[in-house]
Design a protein around this motif. Structure first.
Motif, PDB file in Angstrom:
ATOM      1  N   UNK A  25      -0.110  13.084  -9.663  1.00 33.65           N
ATOM      2  CA  UNK A  25      -0.301  14.321  -8.887  1.00 33.65           C
ATOM      3  C   UNK A  25       1.041  14.984  -8.604  1.00 33.65           C
ATOM      4  N   UNK A  26       2.054  14.156  -8.271  1.00 25.05           N
ATOM      5  CA  UNK A  26       3.386  14.710  -7.983  1.00 25.05           C
ATOM      6  C   UNK A  26       3.966  15.397  -9.217  1.00 25.05           C
ATOM      7  N   UNK A  27       3.790  14.786 -10.386  1.00 23.04           N
ATOM      8  CA  UNK A  27       4.284  15.408 -11.626  1.00 23.04           C
ATOM      9  C   UNK A  27       3.549  16.708 -11.889  1.00 23.04           C
ATOM     10  N   UNK A  28       2.249  16.736 -11.672  1.00 22.99           N
ATOM     11  CA  UNK A  28       1.453  17.954 -11.890  1.00 22.99           C
ATOM     12  C   UNK A  28       1.899  19.065 -10.963  1.00 22.99           C
ATOM     13  N   UNK A  45       0.807  -1.210   0.000  1.00 26.39           N
ATOM     14  CA  UNK A  45       0.000   0.000   0.000  1.00 26.39           C
ATOM     15  C   UNK A  45       0.845   1.266   0.000  1.00 26.39           C
ATOM     16  N   UNK A  46       2.044   1.232  -0.600  1.00 28.71           N
ATOM     17  CA  UNK A  46       2.871   2.420  -0.734  1.00 28.71           C
ATOM     18  C   UNK A  46       2.266   3.292  -1.824  1.00 28.71           C
ATOM     19  N   UNK A  47       1.378   4.208  -1.396  1.00 26.61           N
ATOM     20  CA  UNK A  47       0.593   4.965  -2.369  1.00 26.61           C
ATOM     21  C   UNK A  47       1.428   5.957  -3.164  1.00 26.61           C
ATOM     22  N   UNK A  48       2.617   6.289  -2.684  1.00 25.93           N
ATOM     23  CA  UNK A  48       3.453   7.229  -3.437  1.00 25.93           C
ATOM     24  C   UNK A  48       3.906   6.639  -4.760  1.00 25.93           C
ATOM     25  N   UNK A  49       3.892   5.304  -4.858  1.00 29.88           N
ATOM     26  CA  UNK A  49       4.331   4.657  -6.091  1.00 29.88           C
ATOM     27  C   UNK A  49       3.173   4.383  -7.047  1.00 29.88           C
ATOM     28  N   UNK A  50       1.958   4.644  -6.619  1.00 35.06           N
ATOM     29  CA  UNK A  50       0.808   4.389  -7.484  1.00 35.06           C
ATOM     30  C   UNK A  50       0.745   5.430  -8.594  1.00 35.06           C
ATOM     31  N   UNK A  51       0.258   5.029  -9.780  1.00 32.35           N
ATOM     32  CA  UNK A  51       0.209   5.976 -10.905  1.00 32.35           C
ATOM     33  C   UNK A  51      -0.542   7.258 -10.583  1.00 32.35           C
ATOM     34  N   UNK A  52      -1.636   7.168  -9.845  1.00 35.09           N
ATOM     35  CA  UNK A  52      -2.398   8.379  -9.541  1.00 35.09           C
ATOM     36  C   UNK A  52      -1.585   9.332  -8.674  1.00 35.09           C
ATOM     37  N   UNK A  91       2.418  -0.308 -21.023  1.00 34.07           N
ATOM     38  CA  UNK A  91       1.165  -0.963 -21.379  1.00 34.07           C
ATOM     39  C   UNK A  91       0.610  -1.618 -20.122  1.00 34.07           C
ATOM     40  N   UNK A  92      -0.577  -1.208 -19.738  1.00 43.10           N
ATOM     41  CA  UNK A  92      -1.192  -1.793 -18.558  1.00 43.10           C
ATOM     42  C   UNK A  92      -2.687  -1.552 -18.607  1.00 43.10           C
ATOM     43  N   UNK A  93      -3.380  -2.102 -17.635  1.00 43.65           N
ATOM     44  CA  UNK A  93      -4.836  -1.955 -17.634  1.00 43.65           C
ATOM     45  C   UNK A  93      -5.242  -0.554 -17.196  1.00 43.65           C
ATOM     46  N   UNK A  94      -4.407   0.084 -16.391  1.00 49.21           N
ATOM     47  CA  UNK A  94      -4.788   1.399 -15.881  1.00 49.21           C
ATOM     48  C   UNK A  94      -3.907   2.490 -16.485  1.00 49.21           C
ATOM     49  N   UNK A  95      -4.341   3.734 -16.314  1.00 50.02           N
ATOM     50  CA  UNK A  95      -3.639   4.879 -16.890  1.00 50.02           C
ATOM     51  C   UNK A  95      -2.279   5.051 -16.229  1.00 50.02           C
ATOM     52  N   UNK A  96      -1.313   5.482 -17.031  1.00 47.40           N
ATOM     53  CA  UNK A  96       0.002   5.768 -16.471  1.00 47.40           C
ATOM     54  C   UNK A  96      -0.017   7.127 -15.777  1.00 47.40           C
ATOM     55  N   UNK A  97       1.069   7.434 -15.041  1.00 50.23           N
ATOM     56  CA  UNK A  97       1.138   8.688 -14.281  1.00 50.23           C
ATOM     57  C   UNK A  97       1.100   9.908 -15.199  1.00 50.23           C
ATOM     58  N   UNK A  98       1.585   9.784 -16.435  1.00 53.69           N
ATOM     59  CA  UNK A  98       1.641  10.913 -17.352  1.00 53.69           C
ATOM     60  C   UNK A  98       0.239  11.291 -17.833  1.00 53.69           C
ATOM     61  N   UNK A  99      -0.579  10.288 -18.112  1.00 54.36           N
ATOM     62  CA  UNK A  99      -1.974  10.548 -18.488  1.00 54.36           C
ATOM     63  C   UNK A  99      -2.707  11.199 -17.328  1.00 54.36           C
ATOM     64  N   UNK A 155       9.308  13.634 -17.145  1.00 50.52           N
ATOM     65  CA  UNK A 155       9.680  12.818 -15.976  1.00 50.52           C
ATOM     66  C   UNK A 155      11.092  13.228 -15.597  1.00 50.52           C
ATOM     67  N   UNK A 156      11.304  13.839 -14.419  1.00 46.37           N
ATOM     68  CA  UNK A 156      12.638  14.323 -14.038  1.00 46.37           C
ATOM     69  C   UNK A 156      13.661  13.198 -13.990  1.00 46.37           C
ATOM     70  N   UNK A 157      14.899  13.559 -14.211  1.00 43.24           N
ATOM     71  CA  UNK A 157      15.993  12.583 -14.166  1.00 43.24           C
ATOM     72  C   UNK A 157      16.208  12.096 -12.742  1.00 43.24           C
ATOM     73  N   UNK A 158      16.612  10.846 -12.606  1.00 46.45           N
ATOM     74  CA  UNK A 158      16.953  10.260 -11.303  1.00 46.45           C
ATOM     75  C   UNK A 158      18.386   9.754 -11.359  1.00 46.45           C
ATOM     76  N   UNK A 159      18.832   9.182 -10.244  1.00 52.82           N
ATOM     77  CA  UNK A 159      20.207   8.686 -10.190  1.00 52.82           C
ATOM     78  C   UNK A 159      20.445   7.579 -11.219  1.00 52.82           C
ATOM     79  N   UNK A 160      19.385   6.837 -11.542  1.00 58.11           N
ATOM     80  CA  UNK A 160      19.561   5.702 -12.451  1.00 58.11           C
ATOM     81  C   UNK A 160      18.925   5.917 -13.822  1.00 58.11           C
TER      82      UNK A 160
END
Length: 982
Positions: free
Chosen positions: A110-113, A99-106, A166-174, A134-139
């Motif tokens: 919101x974080x990207x917005x 339940x780590x909601x910070x990693x969920x697409x929704x 490709x997945x059943x739900x919308x990605x974070x960018x959408x 999508x900002x750059x990360x260490x990797x």
């Protein structure tokens, strides 16, 4: 305008969240909103969105998730639902481990917005586009995604994103682009649909527009542009047969079905993947999450619910394991069967949706019929078509049919459970909170126009369904479903707090069920195949007991019946429970859940016993019901133990009436299991004696007087009488000398009776119990002597003989030992036989008593023992001391050593030499080289015995010469014999 654009809604200020009614399920009938969800929504409505997450530090995590969910505007909630399976909280099957909601697409969207990562947002008609960085990360390097979203009537209908996920739900960018449009509508430049813009251009402008478009994207669109140009210039082309042209930015037609975007291919791939994993790697949980997603869609009246369920069902029908199981004639696993149950329940929600059109229902009906016609489609009861039908079922079913062949509880469509949940949910407040009188305790209820509450209706519905007389279905899984549905419904009922109004409903329904005839499972007439009412009656009993005791007992006593086990009950006086013998009844039809049903029957009886403590009349009534209706000895024993525990609680004096009930049940168990094998029998006997001890000395005396109806002779002597005579029992009962003697007299009488019946197993116990009473002891000893000739084995006689010696009766021990010797037969090769020690003991006892006794026992030894080593051991011991020396050790030189040349030792010596000769020949018949050295040692021992005779040396020499002559073919062995013996 209609020529170049389809009729559609114009671009508005919101992307989604409008009131467009999609085809889907009714939330009332489909997925009842929990009280938790209602509470969370109420909190979210009171607190501003910005402060929600700051104010619930002490609120449990599941409630936190629901509060956050309801704190979003409806438009954002719907994007949230389609961007992750897990944002729905407990309803969606979220667990703490993932339940780590910070990693969920929704959440990531919101974080990207909020980080300002959305740019170049453009809306053309009903088409939204933009870039999300999508900002750059260490990797990972920075990633710029081109995103486009098509929407119609407040719903997203298509998405594309450059991230390639490709997945059943919308990605974070959408999510980020969609929420940008929802939250910042004033920053989005709006344009009319492209068909409207083109309509305003003249021919030259249109030509310029097309040529510039091709020039900018000539590498991508030139082949398509040329193909379209060729078709337009061809009079008979298909493109010229259609008036107008499509516009992807104009939205759908008003008659088109409106639904959120669903990637059908991805749904199919995901379900196929989960099914292929066969329940491993959490695939079952993932499939349940998919089902939860369908329920969410139905709750929002989104037609994607039916579409998605169709895709899931197609994959289930294509599972290769179905054909394999059908071919092998095996049933599917329980977890897999539960997934199919959920599948069926969701289809029920869809086809019963009152908002869907009749033509749509016809489509679904055809679809369901097509699936049902497929060979591998599982049977509802879990059986397969290739199973043979049950035709009988010192025939029967037709004869006693139940009115309701298909019960409401356990039915595949779960009508009672659905109606109960719907009414209860409505009574606690509808989804929008209108006309609801709800506080956070959940006690307030919505009322109908006539003042009756929905909760009361829900409870009454459940009681009617649970009390229905219905036939037990065929098949293991269908029978398990009946039990499971009943228990689930009762669990929900127990969450409802009973007030005066509900108690009246309980009383009304209970009385009705008692008087309702064959439609009621609690009516007077109960068909043999009816589903028992034990579990339901236990709930009714505990609910009614504080308010109407008599009615509670009427219900529970009526429900104790179990006719399926009564069809083969023995004839005779059934009012006397000990006449009910344990036998295997005719259990057609096959009740696979019978053990569970009998356990529930036992639980009901135990509940009544507990409640009836202190009430002698009710205890007697319950006891009679148990004796009449319960046919399992193990369950009656459990009830006896339960009654005993309740009667002897530490914080109060023993309840003698309940103790007597416990004893009576224990006696019934003894009678039922007396002639049958039961691995708990010894435990049962010991417990009964303990129970009788608590009841009193008269109970102990009673069970000993009637021991032959309760115990085997061995149990009566070794457990019952022995325990009664123990110091522990005497101290527990505070017996005086007179009482002790009376009890001991009964125990001795029992012991003598048992010994007469079974001397082999009871004699020793009887002698021990009777040793303080001379007459009884002599009687027991005489019984042993009488039975020794034919009725007892040498092992039993040796054991009793040793006991006699230990108790100071050496002559009686000698007598029994000689009787035992008559039954013994030791062959030449049994040099490790367990009876050897007894033979040596018997000879030592005879030797100690005197020459006459030894003289008498040696012929018995010679006759019974053919083993040379045993005979030589006895011979050697007899030559070491004078007979009678053990008994007369105080008189020095009172006797002389016995001569080996005279009787009785001469007879024993000859027998020993003869045994060595016979054994030697027997061993040489099949001897192998690896046993040569062992054989030489055996001959050495034989020589020692030969030399004990006066002419032993000559006899042994002759014996060896004979061996060398007879077995001269065994050259190596004979060489060894010559080396050792000449």
């Amino acid at each position: 305008k209609a020529t170049f654009s389809r009729q559609g809604q114009r671009a508005g200020g919101t992307l989604c969240g409008g009131s467009g009614a999609a085809q889907g399920g009714s939330s009332k009938t489909l997925s009842p909103e929990s009280l938790l969800d209602i509470s969370a929504r109420k909190v979210a409505e009171k607190w501003p969105f910005q402060r929600v997450e700051e104010r619930f530090e002490r609120i449990p995590e599941p409630v936190q998730r629901r509060i956050v969910y309801w704190s979003f505007p409806r438009s954002e909630r719907e994007i949230c639902m389609y961007s992750s399976f897990n944002t729905g909280g407990e309803d969606s099957g979220t667990s703490g481990e993932n339940s780590d909601e910070t990693r969920l697409p929704f959440r990531r969207g919101i974080a990207l917005l909020e980080s300002g990562c959305v740019d170049n947002v453009l809306q053309v008609g009903f088409h939204l586009s933009g870039t999300v960085t999508e900002p750059a990360t260490a990797s990972e390097p920075e990633l710029v995604c081109s995103v486009s979203v098509s929407f119609d009537r407040c719903k997203i209908t298509a998405v594309t994103c450059g991230c390639g996920n490709k997945d059943i739900f919308y990605c974070a960018h959408v999510v980020a682009l969609a929420l940008y449009r929802v939250r910042k509508p004033e920053q989005v430049k709006l344009h009319l649909p492209i068909s409207e813009t083109l309509f305003q251009m003249n021919r030259d402008q249109l030509q310029k527009f097309v040529q510039y478009l091709i020039t900018v994207h000539h590498t991508e669109v030139l082949p398509t542009a040329q193909k379209l140009a060729d078709e337009i210039l061809s009079t008979n082309s298909e493109i010229n047969q259609v008036h107008g042209a499509p516009d992807p930015t104009a939205g759908a037609s008003v008659d088109d079905e409106n639904c959120w975007h669903l990637d059908e291919e991805q749904v199919q791939e995901q379900v196929k993947l989960f099914l292929s994993q066969g329940g491993y790697h959490g695939s079952g949980k993932q499939l349940n999450l998919l089902f939860s997603k369908v329920r969410e869609m139905l709750k929002m009246r989104d037609s994607n619910g039916a579409r998605m369920l169709t895709l899931i069902t197609e994959q289930f029908m294509g599972d290769p394991r179905l054909a394999l199981w059908r071919q092998q004639g095996t049933t599917m696993t329980d977890k897999y069967r539960q997934l199919w149950d959920e599948l069926g329940a969701l289809w029920m929600c869809i086809v019963l949706n009152p908002h869907c059109k009749s033509e749509q229902k016809c489509v679904w009906l055809r679809q369901l019929r097509r699936w049902n016609g497929v060979d591998v489609c599982p049977w509802e009861d879990g059986n397969h078509g290739n199973e043979l039908p049950n035709l009988t079922h010192l025939l029967h079913k037709g004869m006693t049919s139940v009115t309701n062949m298909e019960g409401w509880v356990g039915h595949p469509l779960d009508p009672i459970g659905t109606l109960f949940s719907t009414l209860l949910d409505t009574g606690r407040g509808d989804e929008e909170g209108r006309n609801a009188f709800l506080d956070f305790s959940g006690k307030s209820q919505r009322l109908l126009d006539d003042g009756q509450s929905f909760v009361a209706l829900a409870v009454e519905t459940a009681l009617i369904g649970l009390g229905q007389q219905r036939v037990m279905p065929d098949g293991l899984y269908a029978q398990e479903k009946v039990c499971r549905n009943e228990e689930q419904l009762l669990a929900k009922l127990q969450e409802v707090e009973l007030d005066d109004a509900l108690v009246k409903i309980f009383r009304k329904q209970a009385i009705f069920l008692l008087e309702a005839g064959p439609y009621s499972g609690l009516g007077e007439l109960l068909y043999r195949e009816s589903v028992p009412m034990h579990t339901f009656a236990k709930y009714l009993f505990t609910s009614l007991l504080p308010h109407d005791t008599e009615l509670a007992y009427k219900i529970a006593l009526r429900a104790m019946r179990l006719p399926v086990l009564e069809s083969m009950a023995p004839s005779g006086d059934l009012s006397r429970p000990h006449h009910i013998v344990s036998m295997v009844p005719n259990r057609y039809p096959r009740w696979f859940t019978l053990s569970h049903i009998e356990s529930q029957q036992c639980e009901l009886a135990s509940t009544m016993l507990t409640a009836a403590k202190g009430d002698g009349r009710k205890l007697e009534t319950v006891l009679e019901s148990i004796q009449k209706n319960i046919h399992s000895s193990s369950h009656i024993f459990k009830l006896a133990q339960d009654a005993f525990k309740i009667a002897t609680l530490m914080d109060s004096l023993p309840d003698i009436t309940l103790l007597k009930v416990s004893l009576e049940l224990g006696l019934q168990v003894m009678r039922m299991t007396l002639s049958t094998l039961n691995w708990r029998r010894r435990e049962m006997v010991r417990w009964l004696v303990t129970c009788a001890t608590e009841v009193g000395v008269y109970a102990l005396d009673s069970i000993m007087q009637s021991w032959f109806t309760l115990f085997t002779p061995t149990e009566a002597t070794s457990i019952v009488a022995t325990t009664v005579m123990s110091n522990t029992t005497i101290v527990r009962l505070h017996l005086d000398c007179h009482q002790q003697e009376n009890l001991a007299s009964s125990a001795r009488t029992l012991a003598l009776q048992c010994t007469m019946k079974d001397p082999q197993n009871c004699a020793l116990s009887a002698l021990t119990l009777c040793e303080k009473d001379h007459i009884a002891f002599e009687t027991a000893y005489q019984i042993v002597l009488d039975a020794a000739v034919t009725g007892m084995s040498y092992t039993q006689l040796f054991t009793i003989a040793r006991y006699m010696e230990h108790r100071g009766y050496p002559m009686r021990a000698y007598k029994l030992a000689t009787l035992a010797m008559a039954h013994l037969n030791l062959s030449y090769n049994q040099d490790t036989h367990p009876a050897i020690n007894d033979v040596l003991w018997a000879c030592a006892l005879s030797h100690s008593l005197g020459k006459n006794e030894l003289t008498a026992v040696i012929p018995l030894v010679v006759k019974s023992v053919k083993c040379a080593t045993v005979l030589s051991d006895i011979l050697r011991r007899c030559t070491l001391t004078t007979p009678g020396m053990v008994a007369l050790h105080s008189r020095r030189n009172s006797g002389k050593l016995m001569s080996l040349d005279k009787a009785p030792l001469r007879q024993l010596l000859d027998a020993t030499i003869g045994a060595y000769i016979n054994t030697t020949h027997s061993r040489l018949t099949h001897i192998s080289p690896r046993h040569y050295s062992e054989f030489i040692e055996f001959l050495s021992k034989a020589r020692e015995t030969f030399l004990m005779a006066q002419d032993g040396h000559i006899q042994f020499t002759q014996f060896i010469d004979n061996l060398k002559q007879i077995y001269k073919g065994k050259k190596k062995l004979m060489m060894l014999v010559r080396e050792r013996f000449g």
